[in-house]
Design a protein around this motif. Structure first.
Motif, short mmCIF file in Angstrom:
data_model
loop_
_atom_site.label_atom_id
_atom_site.label_comp_id
_atom_site.label_asym_id
_atom_site.label_seq_id
_atom_site.Cartn_x
_atom_site.Cartn_y
_atom_site.Cartn_z
N ALA A 102 -0.95 1.24 9.14
CA ALA A 102 -1.10 2.70 8.98
C ALA A 102 -0.39 3.44 10.11
O ALA A 102 0.26 4.47 9.89
N TYR B 96 0.88 5.14 1.03
CA TYR B 96 0.22 6.19 1.81
C TYR B 96 0.69 7.55 1.31
O TYR B 96 1.88 7.76 1.09
N ALA C 115 7.30 -0.64 6.92
CA ALA C 115 6.99 0.65 6.30
C ALA C 115 8.28 1.31 5.88
O ALA C 115 9.30 1.23 6.60
N GLY D 286 -1.39 10.70 4.98
CA GLY D 286 -1.65 9.44 5.66
C GLY D 286 -2.72 8.59 5.03
O GLY D 286 -2.93 7.44 5.45
N GLY D 287 -3.42 9.12 4.03
CA GLY D 287 -4.46 8.35 3.35
C GLY D 287 -3.87 7.39 2.34
O GLY D 287 -2.74 7.56 1.87
N VAL D 288 -4.63 6.36 1.99
CA VAL D 288 -4.19 5.36 1.02
C VAL D 288 -4.31 5.93 -0.39
O VAL D 288 -5.39 6.31 -0.83
N SER D 289 -3.18 6.00 -1.10
CA SER D 289 -3.17 6.50 -2.48
C SER D 289 -3.37 5.37 -3.48
O SER D 289 -4.03 5.54 -4.50
N ALA E 68 -3.11 0.68 -3.69
CA ALA E 68 -2.84 -0.56 -2.97
C ALA E 68 -3.01 -1.74 -3.91
O ALA E 68 -3.66 -1.64 -4.95
N ALA F 51 3.29 3.24 9.50
CA ALA F 51 3.69 4.17 8.44
C ALA F 51 3.84 5.58 8.98
O ALA F 51 4.65 6.37 8.47
N VAL G 250 0.85 -1.20 0.00
CA VAL G 250 0.00 0.00 0.00
C VAL G 250 0.88 1.24 0.00
O VAL G 250 1.96 1.26 0.60
N PRO H 200 5.51 10.37 0.46
CA PRO H 200 4.71 9.15 0.57
C PRO H 200 5.45 8.08 1.35
O PRO H 200 6.67 8.12 1.53
#
Length: 485
Positions: free
Chosen positions: A207, A184, A234, A188-191, A193, A210, A182, A243
């Motif tokens: 998360a 991030y 991570a 911090g959001g998932v870009s 995956a 990360a 994944v 990222p």
């Protein structure tokens, strides 16, 4: 917050995988050695082998080894087994003869009680044969791991060259590690995956992990831990606040850290290309120029040119697609929107890129960028209309506004009723402004023959050849059709 086991590493992944351990079962399977498991599990990992006849070998052990002994100073088997376990040895091999005819029962009971694997080494098997067999198995395991890592590196490199490189690299990484990869974003959001999505507990732990790397100056470049029954790792991409790559898998093999390191390098290049201290000023100058600002005021932030404006549509849908395109075209001046607009410096080549449709302007100086921006827009529309990956603006008058393939197709339909000699007569007649005598002289025929052919052309085409609009259309068709090639 993350509550699992956490290991923070201050540097990036290593480039060479460590030697993987050998399972004890592989050594027991070597029939020529005649080894026999008397106590404990047979699936422990062996990292090396060591022989000792010390009454207390604890000070001389590093942990993870197969300790071989003939029991020369075995005064207290129970304490001996306890000290071997305390030192972290993986297994104990006891050689039968010359001191003992059989493995002492008290030692077997102590090893079983501590869960320490105990192997009987028969009289005909020297310790050196056991050591040599283990080192050979370790060499084979290392070769296998190096091959696995090399194949993974090749797979990741091939993925980075695909039309959607960021998702492709994540898919390749998830496949090679047998888990979830994944990316991030800075928030911090998932870009993006790929792979098998882990349970919610593991996803939340990853998360949080990360968040440990990268966001603060001087923070660690990578971190590892466990959560939700999975192995977690991570890796920060680029500088502070960039990222972060997260990986969750059921197991962690020795070469996995190296495989992830290759993905980190590739994703760093794909998500944060061509950063430099002059980018903000130059990007601001580009924006002001394209919005109609004064070229004279902004020229100091840009080189003299000539510059090429490119309009693009497509990409892989990730937040990094436009940046990856800019890196591929050799520029850091990019405006990411519904239509991506880029400004290419002198010497940068405009080439078709997988997954993108591009329209490129003619090279222009500062004072011509607004015109170049419009040219790139028209070129992009033509590229989308004819489904071409790249269309360049052609500075050749009104004819240049029409795609050659479209013009040729139109000419074939319009001029289809005419034969070759009739089309050639019409072309010559139009080029000489409808002069009968000059056309006859150019073709080497009588003027009446020219009149008859032109009249026949008008009838076949159903057009009034005295109409200047008709003459202009026919002239462009004759220039664009296959007869003109």
């Amino acid at each position: 917050m993350y509550e699992g086991t956490l290991t923070v590493t201050p540097s990036g992944p290593s480039s060479t995988p460590p030697t993987p351990p050998v399972p004890l079962s592989a050594l027991l399977a070597r029939r020529e050695l005649g080894l026999r498991l008397l106590a404990g599990p047979g699936d422990v990992a062996l990292h090396w082998v060591h022989a000792s006849e010390m009454a207390d070998p604890y000070p001389y052990l590093l942990g993870g080894e197969l300790l071989l002994t003939a029991g020369v100073q075995l005064a207290d088997p129970a304490r001996f087994a306890a000290r071997v376990v305390e030192a972290g040895a993986a297994a104990l091999g006891f050689g039968v003869t010359p001191v003992y005819d059989t493995v002492p029962a008290e030692l077997v009971e102590a090893c079983a009680r501590h869960g320490l694997p105990l192997i009987e080494v028969p009289p005909g098997t020297p310790f050196t044969a056991v050591a040599r067999a283990l080192w050979r198995l370790m060499a084979e395991a290392r070769l296998h791991e190096l091959r696995r890592v090399t194949e993974a590196q090749q797979s990741l490199a091939a993925a980075a060259a695909r039309p959607a490189p960021v998702p492709a690299v994540l898919r390749a990484l998830a496949s090679r590690l047998g888990g979830w990869a994944v990316l991030y974003g800075a928030d911090g959001g998932v870009s993006a995956a790929a792979g098998r999505e882990p349970p919610e507990e593991a996803a939340r732990a990853l998360a949080d992990l990360a968040g440990v790397v990268g966001p603060r100056p001087g923070g660690p470049a990578s971190a590892s831990g466990e959560g939700g029954g999975l192995k977690l790792a991570a890796y920060a991409l680029g500088g502070d606040g960039g990222p972060v790559l997260g990986v969750a898998a059921e197991r962690r093999d020795p070469g996995d850290h190296t495989v992830a390191g290759v993905a980190v390098v590739l994703l760093s290049l794909l998500t944060a290309p061509h950063r430099s201290g002059g980018v903000p000023a130059r990007a601001g100058a580009l924006t002001r120029l394209l919005l109609g600002g004064s070229a004279a005021e902004e020229a100091a932030a840009l080189s003299p040119g000539p510059w090429t404006v490119v309009h693009a549509r497509g990409g892989d849908g990730t937040p990094f697609a436009a940046a990856a395109l800019a890196a591929a075209l050799g520029t850091d001046l990019v405006d990411d929107g519904e239509v991506v607009r880029l400004l290419l410096p002198p010497g940068a080549a405009v080439t078709a890129r997988p997954g993108w449709t591009l329209g490129a302007s003619a090279p222009a100086g500062h004072d011509g960028l607004a015109v170049a921006d419009a040219e790139a827009g028209r070129a992009l529309r033509r590229a989308e209309a004819v489904r071409a990956p790249l269309v360049r603006h052609r500075a050749d008058g009104l004819a240049g506004l029409v795609d050659p393939a479209e013009a040729a197709a139109h000419a074939r339909v319009l001029l289809a009723p005419l034969s070759g000699p009739q089309a050639e007569t019409l072309r010559t007649w139009l080029s000489l402004h409808g002069g009968w005598d000059r056309t006859a002289a150019a073709l080497g025929v009588h003027r009446n023959t020219v009149r008859q052919r032109i009249a026949r052309c008008a009838a076949l085409l159903g057009r009034d050849l005295d109409d200047p609009d008709v003459r202009m259309e026919l002239w462009f068709a004759l220039r664009s059709g296959p007869e003109a090639q």
